[in-house]
Design a protein around this motif. Structure first.
Motif, PDB file in Angstrom:
ATOM      1  N   PRO A 406       8.332  -1.804  -2.102  1.00 19.19           N
ATOM      2  CA  PRO A 406       7.038  -2.033  -2.773  1.00 19.19           C
ATOM      3  C   PRO A 406       6.988  -1.486  -4.199  1.00 19.19           C
ATOM      4  O   PRO A 406       6.081  -1.829  -4.959  1.00 19.19           O
ATOM      5  N   GLN A 412       6.225  -6.457  -4.402  1.00 22.16           N
ATOM      6  CA  GLN A 412       4.780  -6.610  -4.489  1.00 22.16           C
ATOM      7  C   GLN A 412       4.352  -8.041  -4.199  1.00 22.16           C
ATOM      8  O   GLN A 412       3.158  -8.327  -4.089  1.00 22.16           O
ATOM      9  N   GLN A 415       7.047 -10.385   1.405  1.00 18.13           N
ATOM     10  CA  GLN A 415       6.727  -9.563   2.565  1.00 18.13           C
ATOM     11  C   GLN A 415       7.807  -9.736   3.625  1.00 18.13           C
ATOM     12  O   GLN A 415       8.497 -10.764   3.679  1.00 18.13           O
ATOM     13  N   THR A 416       7.936  -8.713   4.461  1.00 21.28           N
ATOM     14  CA  THR A 416       8.839  -8.822   5.597  1.00 21.28           C
ATOM     15  C   THR A 416       8.408  -9.992   6.480  1.00 21.28           C
ATOM     16  O   THR A 416       7.231 -10.126   6.807  1.00 21.28           O
ATOM     17  N   ASP A 418       8.948 -13.182   5.480  1.00 17.66           N
ATOM     18  CA  ASP A 418       9.005 -14.375   4.631  1.00 17.66           C
ATOM     19  C   ASP A 418      10.357 -15.064   4.812  1.00 17.66           C
ATOM     20  O   ASP A 418      11.366 -14.425   5.115  1.00 17.66           O
ATOM     21  N   ARG A 449       5.712 -18.862   3.950  1.00 19.53           N
ATOM     22  CA  ARG A 449       4.979 -17.794   4.651  1.00 19.53           C
ATOM     23  C   ARG A 449       3.773 -18.408   5.350  1.00 19.53           C
ATOM     24  O   ARG A 449       2.890 -18.974   4.708  1.00 19.53           O
TER      25      ARG A 449
END
Length: 486
Positions: A406, A412, A415-416, A418, A449
């Motif tokens: 992050p 930023q 995301q985990t 994706d 996502r």
């Protein structure tokens, strides 16, 4: 008033009665012998004698282990305005079994884990000092050795049995030191083999012989007095009675690890770095492979011996050293007998072609070595993995994001969970292809996502090589542009 008088009279009468107690003898006759003779119950008598013999064998090699450790506990301060940390002593107990004439003891690793002091008591009541020889956290065993004051003392250990030959219904004895009471033997049977617990991938032996807290590390014994397992854990029922379901580590696994620890100081476990799955109809359809035999390579770990040998996700294993592979178990049975450094030949099927590969068994201690591009991806601020064959067979495509930083700009936005399925508008399915694109210059990643797609621009080149690109501070939902790292 009447109540007070009644109580006073009762107390006076009780004292008088106590003073006037007289003692006299009674005539009694007890039975001198049982109506049943040993000859009347020959089978039970024989069982009784044999159980006792086995129990006596176990008593001489069973030890109790008292442990002391320190744990940190946080609690509110007296004024409630802050949190303070205190170090508290933690005491535990467990069991162990002597397995060599020199005094080596096998116990469960979790019994001595994070403990700073050990006190071992032999079956004859003597307390002895011990030192730690080695541990196998993956198998959950530890090896201790008695510090003998001289070289004259020898022990009379029990042999290991063949845990591969145990079967449901066989009689066993679970031995240990429950609750610190001393040597205890419980009789039961083997309930099942190859049981798995949630916190362990090991194939364990299940027994209904009573196993209680403190039995961990003690032996599971067959009727010949052989060690066929090391007690590991229990599965309590809703009443917390701890009866009926106990688990032990198979002796064949224990013995192999014990020998490795004694010879090398640690378990020497072979490693290939791949995951294999059954050749199911959905996988056959996805791979366009039409035979029901073989085993499918589901995933290959980056940098592993399997990857270095040329194996890829989706390959179908056909032959192992010229012997046909019928299913996954065929592969596992052959691999588990290999040692570090051993080589074997593997015939595989890949996209309609058959080919031969040679694999060399690696060392499991190196299995967590970083991938060739781990440092590079650390700098980018994200880690991804390639999809397994099973994931691809249900339509998944691309690379899965498994970790983001992050503090980095990419972390930023991504995301985990994706899915990166394209780079520079070209489909991507391997880490090698992604890293190559990122190293060549600014790359546009197409990400999925929750059913939505968006783009992320990443410039992972060194600062000195970067050109001045327009800096966009925010990302739109459908076209997220990643600011360059400066």
């Amino acid at each position: 008033m009447m109540t007070v008088v009644a109580v006073a009279y009762w107390r006076w009468d009780s004292r008088v009665t106590e003073r006037n107690i007289s003692f006299r003898s009674e005539v009694f006759t007890t039975a001198q012998e049982s109506e049943l003779k040993d000859t009347d119950i020959p089978t039970l008598h024989q069982l009784n004698e044999e159980y006792s013999k086995v129990a006596q064998l176990v008593e001489r090699v069973l030890v109790s282990i008292d442990t002391t450790g320190v744990t940190n506990v946080t609690q509110p301060s007296e004024d409630g305005q802050s949190v303070i940390e205190k170090r508290l002593a933690v005491h535990g107990l467990g069991s162990g079994v002597i397995v060599t004439k020199e005094g080596h003891i096998i116990t469960a690793y979790h019994v001595i884990q994070n403990k700073h002091a050990l006190r071992v008591t032999l079956s004859d009541g003597r307390s002895v000092s011990v030192h730690l020889v080695g541990v196998d956290p993956e198998l959950d065993i530890a090896v201790l050795k008695v510090d003998k004051p001289d070289n004259q003392t020898t022990f009379n250990p029990l042999p290991f049995g063949n845990s591969d030959k145990v079967a449901p219904g066989m009689i066993v004895l679970a031995c240990g030191n429950p609750y610190g009471l001393g040597t205890t033997v419980s009789r039961g049977i083997i309930s099942a083999r190859e049981r798995k617990l949630m916190d362990s991938g090991l194939d364990l032996i299940q027994t209904d012989a009573s196993i209680f807290p403190g039995n961990s590390g003690g032996p599971l014994i067959n009727i010949r007095g052989e060690i066929i397992g090391i007690n590991k854990s229990i599965l309590p029922n809703t009443e917390k009675s701890y009866t009926g379901i106990g688990f032990a580590i198979p002796s064949n696994l224990v013995q192999h690890s014990f020998q490795q620890i004694c010879v090398h100081g640690r378990p020497m476990r072979g490693y290939l770095g791949l995951d294999i799955v059954p050749n199911t109809p959905p996988l056959r359809s996805f791979l366009d492979y039409h035979e029901a035999t073989g085993a499918v390579v589901n995933m290959v770990k980056s940098g592993s011996p399997a990857e270095q040998a040329g194996l890829r996700t989706g390959d179908v294993m056909l032959n192992f050293n010229e012997v046909p592979i019928l299913n996954v178990q065929d592969v596992l049975d052959r691999i588990e007998n290999l040692s570090i450094g051993d080589k074997f030949r593997l015939k595989i099927w890949r996209k309609g072609q058959k080919m031969n590969l040679t694999l060399k068994v690696g060392d499991s201690i190196l299995q967590n070595a970083p991938s060739p591009w781990a440092d590079f991806m650390d700098g980018v601020g994200m880690h991804l993995r390639e999809l397994t064959a099973e994931e691809q067979s249900i339509g998944a495509r691309g690379l899965l994001v498994i970790q983001v930083n992050p503090k980095k700009s990419v972390g930023q936005i991504l995301q985990t969970g994706d899915m990166v399925f394209a780079v520079n508008h070209q489909s991507v399915s391997t880490m090698e292809a992604l890293v190559k694109a990122l190293r060549e210059g600014p790359a546009l990643l197409t990400v999925s996502r929750d059913g939505q797609q968006f783009n992320v621009k990443v410039d992972a080149r060194p600062v000195s090589e970067k050109t001045l690109l327009p800096r966009i501070p925010t990302a739109t939902k459908n076209n997220a542009i990643l600011p360059r790292e400066l």
